[in-house]
Design a protein around this motif. Structure first.
Motif, short mmCIF file in Angstrom:
data_model
loop_
_atom_site.label_atom_id
_atom_site.label_comp_id
_atom_site.label_asym_id
_atom_site.label_seq_id
_atom_site.Cartn_x
_atom_site.Cartn_y
_atom_site.Cartn_z
N SER A 1 0.84 -1.21 0.00
CA SER A 1 0.00 0.00 0.00
C SER A 1 0.87 1.25 0.00
N ARG A 2 0.23 2.36 -0.40
CA ARG A 2 0.97 3.63 -0.50
C ARG A 2 0.01 4.79 -0.33
N SER A 3 0.50 5.83 0.36
CA SER A 3 -0.30 7.04 0.56
C SER A 3 -0.22 7.95 -0.66
N ARG A 4 -1.08 8.97 -0.65
CA ARG A 4 -1.00 10.06 -1.61
C ARG A 4 -0.95 11.38 -0.84
N LEU A 5 -0.62 12.45 -1.51
CA LEU A 5 -0.50 13.74 -0.85
C LEU A 5 -1.86 14.28 -0.45
N PRO A 6 -1.94 15.03 0.65
CA PRO A 6 -3.18 15.72 0.98
C PRO A 6 -3.40 16.89 0.02
N PRO A 7 -4.56 17.54 0.08
CA PRO A 7 -4.79 18.70 -0.79
C PRO A 7 -3.76 19.81 -0.56
N ARG A 8 -3.66 20.71 -1.49
CA ARG A 8 -2.70 21.81 -1.41
C ARG A 8 -2.94 22.63 -0.14
N ASP A 9 -1.84 23.05 0.49
CA ASP A 9 -1.83 23.87 1.71
C ASP A 9 -2.34 23.13 2.94
N VAL A 10 -2.46 21.81 2.85
CA VAL A 10 -2.92 21.01 3.99
C VAL A 10 -1.73 20.28 4.60
N GLU A 11 -1.55 20.44 5.90
CA GLU A 11 -0.48 19.75 6.62
C GLU A 11 -1.00 18.42 7.16
N ARG A 12 -0.07 17.50 7.45
CA ARG A 12 -0.46 16.14 7.84
C ARG A 12 0.39 15.67 9.02
N PHE A 13 -0.25 14.92 9.92
CA PHE A 13 0.44 14.27 11.04
C PHE A 13 0.01 12.82 11.05
N ILE A 14 0.98 11.90 11.10
CA ILE A 14 0.66 10.47 11.15
C ILE A 14 1.28 9.85 12.40
N PHE A 15 0.54 8.92 13.00
CA PHE A 15 0.99 8.22 14.21
C PHE A 15 0.68 6.75 14.01
N VAL A 16 1.68 5.89 14.22
CA VAL A 16 1.54 4.46 13.94
C VAL A 16 1.01 3.75 15.19
N VAL A 17 -0.11 3.05 15.05
CA VAL A 17 -0.65 2.26 16.16
C VAL A 17 -0.51 0.76 15.94
N GLN A 18 -0.18 0.36 14.71
CA GLN A 18 0.02 -1.07 14.44
C GLN A 18 0.86 -1.22 13.18
#
Length: 308
Positions: free
Chosen positions: A123-140
């Motif tokens: 699997s693979r992510s894609r970018l969020p919309p323009r000017d949107v910041e992202r935070f990811i936290f791994v739970v598993q």
């Protein structure tokens, strides 16, 4: 002889009574909460992985699991409790082999989104919309984060990353993993540009919390470039928030482990690992930890910006 026997029996009774009273005194705090001593408070069983309740929750008491239509989820004008039996997973837009469940969004009244991303094999992510910041936290599971410069980081459970808006990046997973993701449109301030952050909870210091007993860690720098922060808050059984909070900040919360009672507005909700909460500005809020293990929750909070 009879007098001697009665005297001996009375002494035994007094001895037992003194033990009972000492145990009762040991089990109560000054504020009236029953609290286990720290020497016998144990973390979640070592046989279970960290934060296993998020991906394997107890949906409801056994006698209610087969009750049609049952859910603990609640949505109101100024708060929402979203419990695991209510999660609706569907393919995440533009992500590859990934299912997502949006738990908080502007449709509820929030200015951010919070969702679970279940990444499958290849699997693979894609970018969020323009000017949107992202935070990811791994739970598993484990994922690999790669930025536009080609620098890669392997993120395991309890690891996280902050990705500034418009920063090209990708998150890949070879097997399976579950992420908690926060996204919001960045509130720019001139001359303040946030940097990418990659770290883990255990690398962050426990901060002073005057008047409180819980442990607090901030996962992002408390500096002006950042318009939100993510807190990790730990409560031992019997500990609770001293301040009954009412403030302009919004919150998005995911209970990672433990159980307790959350007050939201005029309602009191039993909560446990896997539950998510949205708190609108100025909703009264309070938490008390119960059970036999610590409570840990992850909390979004908007900061460093004038509410006007």
């Amino acid at each position: 002889m009879q007098g001697s026997s009665a005297s001996s029996l009375s002494a035994q009774q007094l001895f037992l009574l003194s033990i009972i009273l000492s145990l009762l005194k040991f089990g109560f705090t000054q504020d009236g909460f029953c609290s286990a001593p720290s020497s016998i408070i144990k973390p979640e069983s070592n046989s279970q992985p960290l934060y296993w309740k998020v991906t394997n929750p107890t949906l409801s008491p056994s006698h209610l699991q087969d009750l049609p239509g049952f859910t603990r989820s609640v949505y109101k004008r100024d708060h929402a409790l979203i419990t695991p039996e209510s999660h609706v997973f569907s393919p995440l837009p533009d992500w590859t082999n990934t299912l997502g469940a949006y738990l908080i969004s502007p449709a509820a009244g929030a200015h951010f989104v919070m969702y679970l991303a279940k990444m499958q094999e290849n699997s693979r992510s894609r970018l969020p919309p323009r000017d949107v910041e992202r935070f990811i936290f791994v739970v598993q599971g484990t994922v690999t984060l790669t930025n536009v410069s080609g620098v890669s980081h392997k993120l395991i459970v309890d690891s996280y990353a902050y990705l500034p808006s418009n920063l090209e990046h990708s998150v890949k997973c070879d097997a399976s993993a579950t992420l908690v993701v926060f996204e919001r449109r960045h509130a720019y301030l001139e001359n303040y540009i946030p940097d990418q952050i990659v770290s883990s909870t255990d690398k962050q210091p426990v901060l002073e919390t005057p008047g409180e007993v819980f442990e607090l860690r901030k996962l992002l720098p408390a500096s002006m470039p950042f318009d939100f922060n993510i807190h990790i808050m730990d409560f031992q059984p019997g500990e609770f928030l001293n301040v009954k909070e009412v403030h302009y900040n919004q919150h998005g919360l995911l209970l990672l482990e433990g159980q307790g009672i959350y007050r939201l507005g005029d309602s009191w909700y039993p909560v446990q690992g896997g539950d998510a909460i949205w708190m609108a500005p100025f909703v009264p809020q309070w938490y008390g930890a119960l059970g036999k293990t610590r409570t840990r929750y992850l909390l979004y909070k908007d900061v460093n910006r004038n509410p006007l």
